[in-house]
Write a protein that holds these residues in place. Structure first.
Motif, PDB file in Angstrom:
ATOM      1  N   ALA A 248      37.466  37.356  19.626  1.00  0.00           N
ATOM      2  CA  ALA A 248      37.471  37.624  21.072  1.00  0.00           C
ATOM      3  C   ALA A 248      36.941  36.402  21.808  1.00  0.00           C
ATOM      4  O   ALA A 248      35.923  35.818  21.413  1.00  0.00           O
ATOM      5  N   ILE A 249      37.632  36.006  22.870  1.00  0.00           N
ATOM      6  CA  ILE A 249      37.224  34.838  23.646  1.00  0.00           C
ATOM      7  C   ILE A 249      37.407  35.093  25.135  1.00  0.00           C
ATOM      8  O   ILE A 249      38.157  35.977  25.525  1.00  0.00           O
ATOM      9  N   LYS A 250      36.707  34.308  25.948  1.00  0.00           N
ATOM     10  CA  LYS A 250      36.878  34.384  27.402  1.00  0.00           C
ATOM     11  C   LYS A 250      37.650  33.153  27.850  1.00  0.00           C
ATOM     12  O   LYS A 250      37.327  32.028  27.468  1.00  0.00           O
ATOM     13  N   VAL A 251      38.672  33.378  28.658  1.00  0.00           N
ATOM     14  CA  VAL A 251      39.542  32.273  29.080  1.00  0.00           C
ATOM     15  C   VAL A 251      39.714  32.287  30.589  1.00  0.00           C
ATOM     16  O   VAL A 251      39.876  33.347  31.193  1.00  0.00           O
ATOM     17  N   ALA A 252      39.701  31.093  31.201  1.00  0.00           N
ATOM     18  CA  ALA A 252      39.925  30.999  32.649  1.00  0.00           C
ATOM     19  C   ALA A 252      41.399  31.207  32.933  1.00  0.00           C
ATOM     20  O   ALA A 252      42.253  30.650  32.261  1.00  0.00           O
ATOM     21  N   ARG A 253      41.687  32.004  33.933  1.00  0.00           N
ATOM     22  CA  ARG A 253      43.055  32.225  34.362  1.00  0.00           C
ATOM     23  C   ARG A 253      43.611  30.954  34.994  1.00  0.00           C
ATOM     24  O   ARG A 253      42.929  30.287  35.745  1.00  0.00           O
ATOM     25  N   THR A 254      44.905  30.647  34.772  1.00  0.00           N
ATOM     26  CA  THR A 254      45.460  29.413  35.353  1.00  0.00           C
ATOM     27  C   THR A 254      46.653  29.655  36.270  1.00  0.00           C
ATOM     28  O   THR A 254      47.262  28.725  36.738  1.00  0.00           O
ATOM     29  N   ILE A 255      46.995  30.902  36.562  1.00  0.00           N
ATOM     30  CA  ILE A 255      48.193  31.132  37.371  1.00  0.00           C
ATOM     31  C   ILE A 255      47.906  31.167  38.870  1.00  0.00           C
ATOM     32  O   ILE A 255      48.767  30.900  39.685  1.00  0.00           O
ATOM     33  N   SER A 256      46.676  31.464  39.267  1.00  0.00           N
ATOM     34  CA  SER A 256      46.360  31.502  40.696  1.00  0.00           C
ATOM     35  C   SER A 256      46.325  30.093  41.276  1.00  0.00           C
ATOM     36  O   SER A 256      45.814  29.175  40.668  1.00  0.00           O
ATOM     37  N   GLN A 257      46.902  29.922  42.486  1.00  0.00           N
ATOM     38  CA  GLN A 257      46.906  28.586  43.101  1.00  0.00           C
ATOM     39  C   GLN A 257      45.504  28.163  43.528  1.00  0.00           C
ATOM     40  O   GLN A 257      45.175  26.995  43.518  1.00  0.00           O
ATOM     41  N   LYS A 258      44.681  29.135  43.927  1.00  0.00           N
ATOM     42  CA  LYS A 258      43.326  28.811  44.371  1.00  0.00           C
ATOM     43  C   LYS A 258      42.374  28.868  43.180  1.00  0.00           C
ATOM     44  O   LYS A 258      42.190  29.908  42.567  1.00  0.00           O
ATOM     45  N   GLY A 259      41.781  27.727  42.878  1.00  0.00           N
ATOM     46  CA  GLY A 259      40.881  27.645  41.737  1.00  0.00           C
ATOM     47  C   GLY A 259      39.753  28.658  41.777  1.00  0.00           C
ATOM     48  O   GLY A 259      39.322  29.171  40.757  1.00  0.00           O
ATOM     49  N   SER A 260      39.267  28.974  42.986  1.00  0.00           N
ATOM     50  CA  SER A 260      38.147  29.903  43.130  1.00  0.00           C
ATOM     51  C   SER A 260      38.502  31.320  42.677  1.00  0.00           C
ATOM     52  O   SER A 260      37.640  32.126  42.382  1.00  0.00           O
ATOM     53  N   LYS A 261      39.808  31.613  42.629  1.00  0.00           N
ATOM     54  CA  LYS A 261      40.234  32.965  42.240  1.00  0.00           C
ATOM     55  C   LYS A 261      40.536  33.065  40.747  1.00  0.00           C
ATOM     56  O   LYS A 261      40.969  34.095  40.270  1.00  0.00           O
ATOM     57  N   ARG A 262      40.346  32.006  40.015  1.00  0.00           N
ATOM     58  CA  ARG A 262      40.669  32.015  38.594  1.00  0.00           C
ATOM     59  C   ARG A 262      39.506  32.562  37.774  1.00  0.00           C
ATOM     60  O   ARG A 262      38.717  31.825  37.212  1.00  0.00           O
ATOM     61  N   ASN A 263      39.411  33.857  37.716  1.00  0.00           N
ATOM     62  CA  ASN A 263      38.330  34.491  36.970  1.00  0.00           C
ATOM     63  C   ASN A 263      38.588  34.391  35.472  1.00  0.00           C
ATOM     64  O   ASN A 263      39.715  34.273  35.034  1.00  0.00           O
ATOM     65  N   LYS A 264      37.499  34.480  34.704  1.00  0.00           N
ATOM     66  CA  LYS A 264      37.655  34.470  33.243  1.00  0.00           C
ATOM     67  C   LYS A 264      38.020  35.868  32.766  1.00  0.00           C
ATOM     68  O   LYS A 264      37.501  36.853  33.268  1.00  0.00           O
ATOM     69  N   VAL A 265      38.952  35.906  31.838  1.00  0.00           N
ATOM     70  CA  VAL A 265      39.367  37.194  31.278  1.00  0.00           C
ATOM     71  C   VAL A 265      39.229  37.147  29.759  1.00  0.00           C
ATOM     72  O   VAL A 265      39.249  36.081  29.150  1.00  0.00           O
ATOM     73  N   GLY A 266      39.102  38.344  29.176  1.00  0.00           N
ATOM     74  CA  GLY A 266      38.966  38.423  27.726  1.00  0.00           C
ATOM     75  C   GLY A 266      40.307  38.331  27.027  1.00  0.00           C
ATOM     76  O   GLY A 266      41.281  38.957  27.451  1.00  0.00           O
ATOM     77  N   GLU A 267      40.369  37.533  25.964  1.00  0.00           N
ATOM     78  CA  GLU A 267      41.573  37.456  25.146  1.00  0.00           C
ATOM     79  C   GLU A 267      41.214  37.711  23.689  1.00  0.00           C
ATOM     80  O   GLU A 267      40.071  37.513  23.269  1.00  0.00           O
ATOM     81  N   LEU A 268      42.208  38.150  22.946  1.00  0.00           N
ATOM     82  CA  LEU A 268      42.047  38.403  21.517  1.00  0.00           C
ATOM     83  C   LEU A 268      42.970  37.514  20.716  1.00  0.00           C
ATOM     84  O   LEU A 268      44.086  37.222  21.142  1.00  0.00           O
ATOM     85  N   LEU A 269      42.506  37.101  19.547  1.00  0.00           N
ATOM     86  CA  LEU A 269      43.357  36.441  18.558  1.00  0.00           C
ATOM     87  C   LEU A 269      43.275  37.301  17.307  1.00  0.00           C
ATOM     88  O   LEU A 269      42.193  37.487  16.746  1.00  0.00           O
ATOM     89  N   ALA A 270      44.415  37.862  16.890  1.00  0.00           N
ATOM     90  CA  ALA A 270      44.475  38.746  15.727  1.00  0.00           C
ATOM     91  C   ALA A 270      45.181  38.030  14.585  1.00  0.00           C
ATOM     92  O   ALA A 270      46.329  37.628  14.721  1.00  0.00           O
ATOM     93  N   LEU A 271      44.477  37.873  13.457  1.00  0.00           N
ATOM     94  CA  LEU A 271      45.017  37.136  12.308  1.00  0.00           C
ATOM     95  C   LEU A 271      45.384  38.100  11.173  1.00  0.00           C
ATOM     96  O   LEU A 271      44.563  38.912  10.742  1.00  0.00           O
ATOM     97  N   TYR A 272      46.614  37.970  10.710  1.00  0.00           N
ATOM     98  CA  TYR A 272      47.112  38.773   9.582  1.00  0.00           C
ATOM     99  C   TYR A 272      47.370  37.834   8.402  1.00  0.00           C
ATOM    100  O   TYR A 272      48.194  36.915   8.507  1.00  0.00           O
ATOM    101  N   LYS A 273      46.683  38.076   7.301  1.00  0.00           N
ATOM    102  CA  LYS A 273      46.822  37.217   6.123  1.00  0.00           C
ATOM    103  C   LYS A 273      47.802  37.844   5.118  1.00  0.00           C
ATOM    104  O   LYS A 273      47.928  39.071   5.057  1.00  0.00           O
TER     105      LYS A 273
END
Length: 276
Positions: A248-273
């Motif tokens: 689990a990681i926190k990532v800054a959003r990059t789609i909003s044109q205004k930098g101030s509105k780019r909140n961090k959101v939680g993302e998942l990386l799921a690994l299958y071996k």
């Protein structure tokens, strides 16, 4: 000495440039990296496999990649002519967009796809129900012409196969020793945020669950590793419950044109071996 990170030549909603280091560390060594959801290909550009297979359901995107692969010098020169002050004008943009929507010529579509990506609003890629590209003009002072990024991509394309098909068909191409990285359209964080149909193909919850099933199936059948990225939600935690590792990681959003509105959101990386 660490290699300098390479940016994609396209702007892309959900692009993985900022996450590419984290993702590449989780990806094992292998004979080939397969990406069933290539997008702008930031992970591809920042990994070092001897071979690649890139798929995307967006025909225009894969067409552009193939054009670059076959004749990059001509493409770069022709594309440069679209990055002038005269072309950075709303009327001209809508004229070019109309031409794009009316032509079947793959080369012209590839040039205009890059042009609209850099001159259109916020780097979005969106089509209407009839398949017409409908992103509005972006009003940028001086859109960037990504010449160096185009050249870097072309160099990498020498060891790459590009296809346009369903993710299931791409999974079926995997052989023992391959590594699959999946960056599907993300599960919406809220009911009002479901921006999932960028290629005119909805990627709903059924498809999200089926992708997790595909990862489980292939790792039981072949010596293949699968890594999937998505939003960190109750739903994704549930569908990836059989993964061997969840990060689990926190990532800054990059789609909003205004930098101030780019909140961090939680993302998942799921690994299958592989299980065989």
């Amino acid at each position: 000495m660490s290699q300098q990170k390479q940016r994609a030549f396209l702007k892309w909603a959900g692009g993985k440039y900022t996450l590419s280091d984290t993702i590449s560390k989780m990806l094992p060594k292998g004979s080939r990296l397969i990406e069933p959801f290539a997008g702008a290909a930031s992970v591809y550009l920042n990994t070092n496999y001897s071979q690649y297979l890139l798929n995307d359901i967006n025909r225009d995107l894969i067409n552009l990649y193939k054009v670059l692969q076959n004749d990059s010098a001509k493409f770069i020169e022709d594309a440069r002519a679209l990055f002038t002050p005269e072309q950075n004008d709303a009327d001209q943009y809508y004229l070019n967009r109309k031409t794009f929507n009316e032509t079947d010529d793959p080369y012209l579509r590839s040039l205009l796809f890059l042009y609209m990506n850099r001159h259109g609003y916020n780097g979005l890629c969106r089509y209407n129900s009839k398949g017409g590209y409908n992103v509005p003009f972006g009003k940028y002072k001086r859109p960037y012409f990504p010449e160096d990024e185009l050249k870097a991509f072309t160099e990498k394309a020498k060891v790459t196969e590009f296809v346009c098909e369903s993710y299931r068909d791409t999974f079926a191409r995997a052989n023992d020793g391959d590594v699959i990285y999946c960056d599907p359209p993300y599960v919406p964080l809220s009911k009002t945020a479901s921006f999932t149909s960028y290629a005119g193909n909805g990627f709903g919850l059924d498809e999200q669950a089926d992708l997790a099933n595909a990862a489980e199936e292939i790792t039981q059948q072949k010596r293949v590793t699968v890594l999937i990225s998505n939003h960190d939600t109750i739903w994704t935690r549930k569908i990836y419950e059989h993964a061997d590792k969840i990060k689990a990681i926190k990532v800054a959003r990059t789609i909003s044109q205004k930098g101030s509105k780019r909140n961090k959101v939680g993302e998942l990386l799921a690994l299958y071996k592989p299980k065989v």
